[in-house]
Design a protein around this motif. Structure first.
Motif, short mmCIF file in Angstrom:
data_model
loop_
_atom_site.label_atom_id
_atom_site.label_comp_id
_atom_site.label_asym_id
_atom_site.label_seq_id
_atom_site.Cartn_x
_atom_site.Cartn_y
_atom_site.Cartn_z
N ILE A 69 0.68 -1.32 0.00
CA ILE A 69 -0.01 -0.08 -0.15
C ILE A 69 0.79 1.34 0.07
O ILE A 69 0.51 2.21 -0.54
CB ILE A 69 -0.96 0.00 1.08
CG1 ILE A 69 -2.00 1.28 1.14
CG2 ILE A 69 -0.37 0.28 2.69
CD1 ILE A 69 -3.33 0.73 0.82
N VAL A 70 2.08 1.33 0.50
CA VAL A 70 2.83 2.40 0.70
C VAL A 70 3.38 2.74 -0.82
O VAL A 70 3.58 3.79 -1.14
CB VAL A 70 4.06 2.26 1.73
CG1 VAL A 70 5.04 3.36 1.69
CG2 VAL A 70 3.36 2.13 3.21
N GLY A 71 3.73 1.63 -1.35
CA GLY A 71 4.35 1.76 -2.71
C GLY A 71 3.19 2.47 -3.63
O GLY A 71 3.67 2.94 -4.52
N GLN A 72 2.03 1.79 -3.54
CA GLN A 72 1.01 2.22 -4.33
C GLN A 72 0.81 3.66 -4.09
O GLN A 72 0.60 4.39 -4.96
CB GLN A 72 -0.23 1.56 -4.16
CG GLN A 72 -0.34 0.11 -4.73
CD GLN A 72 -1.21 -0.61 -4.41
OE1 GLN A 72 -2.32 -0.43 -3.62
NE2 GLN A 72 -1.61 -1.90 -5.08
N LEU A 73 0.79 3.89 -2.74
CA LEU A 73 0.34 5.46 -2.36
C LEU A 73 1.69 6.59 -3.11
O LEU A 73 1.55 7.38 -3.64
CB LEU A 73 0.29 5.69 -1.02
CG LEU A 73 -0.89 5.21 -0.48
CD1 LEU A 73 -0.90 5.44 1.14
CD2 LEU A 73 -1.94 5.90 -0.96
N LEU A 74 2.95 5.76 -3.01
CA LEU A 74 4.03 6.66 -3.40
C LEU A 74 4.08 6.98 -4.74
O LEU A 74 4.41 7.96 -5.44
CB LEU A 74 5.38 6.18 -2.94
CG LEU A 74 5.63 6.08 -1.60
CD1 LEU A 74 6.95 5.38 -1.09
CD2 LEU A 74 5.52 7.89 -1.05
N THR A 75 3.52 5.93 -5.72
CA THR A 75 3.65 5.72 -7.08
C THR A 75 2.11 6.56 -7.85
O THR A 75 1.91 6.53 -8.91
CB THR A 75 3.73 4.59 -7.76
OG1 THR A 75 2.94 3.65 -7.41
CG2 THR A 75 5.18 4.09 -7.49
N LEU A 76 1.19 7.01 -6.88
CA LEU A 76 0.09 7.29 -7.30
C LEU A 76 0.14 8.45 -8.36
O LEU A 76 -0.75 8.43 -9.31
CB LEU A 76 -1.01 7.53 -6.01
CG LEU A 76 -2.44 7.88 -6.46
CD1 LEU A 76 -3.17 6.76 -7.27
CD2 LEU A 76 -3.13 8.42 -5.25
N PRO A 77 1.04 9.51 -8.22
CA PRO A 77 1.09 10.50 -9.07
C PRO A 77 1.61 10.19 -10.46
O PRO A 77 1.24 10.69 -11.44
CB PRO A 77 2.05 11.39 -8.46
CG PRO A 77 2.26 11.13 -7.01
CD PRO A 77 1.73 9.57 -6.99
N LEU A 78 2.12 8.93 -10.47
CA LEU A 78 2.51 8.50 -11.83
C LEU A 78 1.44 7.74 -12.51
O LEU A 78 1.68 7.39 -13.64
CB LEU A 78 3.61 7.64 -11.69
CG LEU A 78 4.92 8.21 -11.07
CD1 LEU A 78 6.12 7.29 -11.11
CD2 LEU A 78 5.36 9.30 -11.99
#
Length: 83
Positions: free
Chosen positions: A3-12
């Motif tokens: 979930i952290v990785g998904q949140l960090l890459t959400l802007p992409l």
């Protein structure tokens, strides 16, 4: 990816979505461009024009060579060779 990785890459996400759309459009365009059916239809039509006298033998030969070259290009593409 957590979930952290998904949140960090959400802007992409829009960039990834755009890339997917471009790939899909490219695939459809290649399928249409490398479809031999329209070339075969053009060859049939060309022969009809020759038989009816609308074009001469020289014009037929020139246009037939172009269409046969196009079929060769399609065959190379379908075998995986670069155009």
């Amino acid at each position: 990816m957590g979930i952290v990785g998904q949140l960090l890459t959400l802007p992409l996400a829009p960039v990834r979505g755009f890339g997917w759309v471009v790939r899909q459009v490219t695939e459809v365009a290649e399928r249409e461009y490398y479809d031999p059916a329209p070339v075969y239809a053009a060859l049939r039509s060309l022969e009809e024009e020759l038989m009816s006298g609308r074009i001469g033998q020289a014009e037929f030969d020139r246009r037939e060579d172009e269409l046969l070259d196009r079929l060769d290009e399609i065959e190379r593409f379908r075998r995986g060779a670069a155009p």
